[in-house]
Design a protein around this motif. Structure first.
Motif, short mmCIF file in Angstrom:
data_model
loop_
_atom_site.label_atom_id
_atom_site.label_comp_id
_atom_site.label_asym_id
_atom_site.label_seq_id
_atom_site.Cartn_x
_atom_site.Cartn_y
_atom_site.Cartn_z
N ALA A 1 2.23 5.76 -11.13
CA ALA A 1 1.38 4.61 -10.82
C ALA A 1 1.07 3.78 -12.07
N LYS B 1 0.84 -1.21 0.00
CA LYS B 1 0.00 0.00 0.00
C LYS B 1 0.87 1.25 0.00
N GLU C 1 2.36 1.68 -3.44
CA GLU C 1 1.35 2.21 -4.36
C GLU C 1 1.18 3.71 -4.17
#
Length: 75
Positions: free
Chosen positions: A39, A27, A30
């Protein structure tokens, strides 16, 4: 992190795959990729470095962020 540094110097079309066994780490990765506007170049997967779900020769470059991967290197 290595991926973020390398992503700035490899060709724009390069795609990246990040693997970690910790969902929290994925997470964060990301979020870093999104914050850096990268991304679209990244795919993140939960997994074990000793049992990666990829065929041989799937990647042009592989790095490891940590040296603590139990069972990866025989002693």
């Amino acid at each position: 992190h290595w991926g973020g540094l390398l992503a700035r110097v490899v060709p724009e079309h390069a795609q990246w795959t990040g693997v970690d066994r910790e969902v929290v780490s994925l997470k964060r990765a990301e979020q870093r990729a999104a914050k850096q506007g990268m991304a679209y170049r990244w795919k993140f997967l939960e997994g074990d470095a000793t049992q990666l779900p990829f065929e041989d020769s799937s990647f042009d470059l592989v790095t490891c962020q940590t040296g603590d991967v139990p069972g990866l290197v025989e002693t």
